[in-house]
Design a protein around this motif. Structure first.
Motif, short mmCIF file in Angstrom:
data_model
loop_
_atom_site.label_atom_id
_atom_site.label_comp_id
_atom_site.label_asym_id
_atom_site.label_seq_id
_atom_site.Cartn_x
_atom_site.Cartn_y
_atom_site.Cartn_z
N VAL A 1 -4.42 6.28 2.50
CA VAL A 1 -5.56 5.62 1.92
C VAL A 1 -5.59 4.83 0.94
N CYS A 2 -5.76 3.76 0.74
CA CYS A 2 -5.46 3.30 -0.52
C CYS A 2 -7.02 3.73 -1.19
N PRO A 3 -7.08 3.84 -2.80
CA PRO A 3 -7.81 4.44 -4.05
C PRO A 3 -9.11 4.42 -4.09
N GLU A 4 -9.53 3.23 -3.84
CA GLU A 4 -10.69 2.68 -3.64
C GLU A 4 -11.63 3.21 -2.19
N TYR A 5 -10.76 3.81 -1.32
CA TYR A 5 -11.38 3.66 -0.20
C TYR A 5 -11.14 5.51 0.66
N ARG A 6 -10.98 6.33 -0.33
CA ARG A 6 -10.69 7.76 0.02
C ARG A 6 -11.97 8.47 0.44
N GLY A 7 -11.90 9.35 0.80
CA GLY A 7 -12.83 10.34 0.85
C GLY A 7 -13.99 9.97 1.16
N LEU A 8 -13.57 9.04 2.82
CA LEU A 8 -15.15 7.71 3.53
C LEU A 8 -14.20 9.00 4.90
N GLY A 9 -13.14 9.55 4.88
CA GLY A 9 -12.48 9.34 6.34
C GLY A 9 -12.18 9.28 6.92
N CYS B 1 0.80 -1.09 -0.24
CA CYS B 1 0.16 0.28 -0.09
C CYS B 1 0.14 1.21 0.09
N PHE B 2 1.78 1.00 1.15
CA PHE B 2 3.35 2.88 0.85
C PHE B 2 3.45 2.54 -0.54
N HIS B 3 4.46 1.27 -0.66
CA HIS B 3 4.71 1.43 -2.23
C HIS B 3 4.07 1.93 -3.17
N ASN B 4 2.86 1.15 -3.73
CA ASN B 4 2.20 1.63 -4.76
C ASN B 4 1.43 2.95 -4.91
N TYR B 5 0.89 3.58 -3.56
CA TYR B 5 -0.03 5.19 -3.91
C TYR B 5 0.32 6.14 -2.11
N PHE B 6 1.29 5.09 -1.89
CA PHE B 6 2.06 6.43 -0.90
C PHE B 6 3.19 7.02 -1.67
N VAL B 7 4.28 6.46 -2.12
CA VAL B 7 5.54 6.31 -2.23
C VAL B 7 5.64 7.20 -4.24
N LYS B 8 4.25 6.06 -4.82
CA LYS B 8 4.42 7.10 -6.03
C LYS B 8 3.38 8.46 -6.41
N GLU B 9 2.51 8.80 -5.45
CA GLU B 9 1.75 9.74 -5.34
C GLU B 9 2.42 11.07 -4.29
N TYR C 1 -4.23 17.38 -0.38
CA TYR C 1 -5.12 18.48 -0.16
C TYR C 1 -5.57 17.03 1.19
N GLY C 2 -5.89 16.05 0.59
CA GLY C 2 -6.83 14.93 1.62
C GLY C 2 -5.65 15.33 2.93
N THR C 3 -4.76 15.29 3.29
CA THR C 3 -4.03 15.01 4.56
C THR C 3 -4.37 16.54 5.42
N GLN C 4 -4.01 17.55 4.05
CA GLN C 4 -4.70 18.72 5.38
C GLN C 4 -6.11 19.45 5.98
N LYS C 5 -7.27 18.63 4.65
CA LYS C 5 -7.99 18.62 5.52
C LYS C 5 -8.24 17.32 6.27
N ALA C 6 -8.01 16.41 6.43
CA ALA C 6 -7.91 15.49 7.28
C ALA C 6 -7.78 16.39 8.84
N ALA C 7 -7.10 16.55 8.74
CA ALA C 7 -5.63 17.35 9.67
C ALA C 7 -6.73 18.64 10.19
N GLU C 8 -7.12 19.13 9.50
CA GLU C 8 -7.43 20.27 10.27
C GLU C 8 -9.08 19.83 10.35
#
Length: 238
Positions: free
Chosen positions: A156-164, A41-49, A192-199
């Motif tokens: 967060v894996c792409p298919e589960y983003r936007g769910l909090g 998950c970290f390799h395919n999404y976090f590191v690449k994005e 944007y995602g982590t900034q909004k989640a943290a806010e």
């Protein structure tokens, strides 16, 4: 026999199709197969994005990708990882699918200030950028933290983003910090995602840097991103 997984949080989310998922966030799973899924998950999404990795050129270099995968595996296997994993709350102790994860390292100030060494130019660039950012702002020094929880990323894996899920992982970081007796938890929030989640979870911005300025400083291109990266903290009542 392994101990039952510690559950930090249970919550429900509603997907766009109206279906409800019952989720939980568990602590440091020991199953090697689960750890491998988390690293994928970290390799395919976090590191690449993540924009800092991209700006340094890590995803474009197969050698750098192999090097960072090895580094993650080493940290989880040999250091003091603090790993929280989001998965289905399916009534048993099994983790069949990793939906998101948070990785921190528990370390002393002396351990945190050790320099990481890499062979590839992209990873060397990444580390130099990270070290320069730490010279601008470092919560360990700002709040005299020792020991310390060093952020290694939230994904967060792409298919589960936007769910909090990211916000819930940040809430769990508060609980972990309290358990360890550490009054501040901080991280550079680069998307944007982590900034909004943290806010939404009440984190404070204590340092903000414009990507336009960082591009000139590091001689890189960040691409599509928020206008700034923010170092955000949660204050933990002990």
């Amino acid at each position: 026999m392994s101990q039952p997984l510690k559950v930090w949080s249970k919550f429900s989310v509603t997907k766009k199709d109206g279906s409800v998922l019952n989720l939980r966030i568990v602590d440091n799973p020991e199953d090697p197969k689960v750890i491998e899924k988390v690293m994928d998950c970290f390799h395919n999404y976090f590191v690449k994005e993540e924009c800092t990795f991209k700006a340094a050129g890590v995803p474009e270099s197969e050698e750098a990708m192999q090097e960072i995968r090895g580094a993650f595996n080493y940290l989880v296997s040999n250091e003091k990882p603090v790993l929280s994993v989001c998965c289905l709350d399916n009534g048993d102790d099994q983790i069949k699918e990793v939906m998101g994860a948070s990785l921190m390292m528990y370390m002393t100030r002396e351990e945190a200030e050790k320099k990481l060494k890499f062979k590839t130019k992209a990873m060397q660039k990444l580390i130099q950028m990270a070290e320069d950012l730490a010279e601008i702002y470092n919560d360990m020094r700002a709040f005299n933290l020792d020991p310390y929880l060093l952020d290694r990323g939230i994904v967060v894996c792409p298919e589960y983003r936007g769910l909090g899920i990211a916000q819930e992982l940040l809430k769990v970081r508060r609980l972990i910090s309290k358990e360890y007796g550490i009054p501040i938890n901080g991280a550079w929030m680069t998307s944007y995602g982590t900034q909004k989640a943290a806010e939404r979870d009440g984190w404070e911005t204590v340092c903000e840097l414009q990507y336009e300025d960082l591009e000139k400083k590091f001689n890189v291109t960040y691409g599509r991103h928020p206008p700034s990266t923010k170092f955000m903290i949660a204050r933990i009542p002990l």
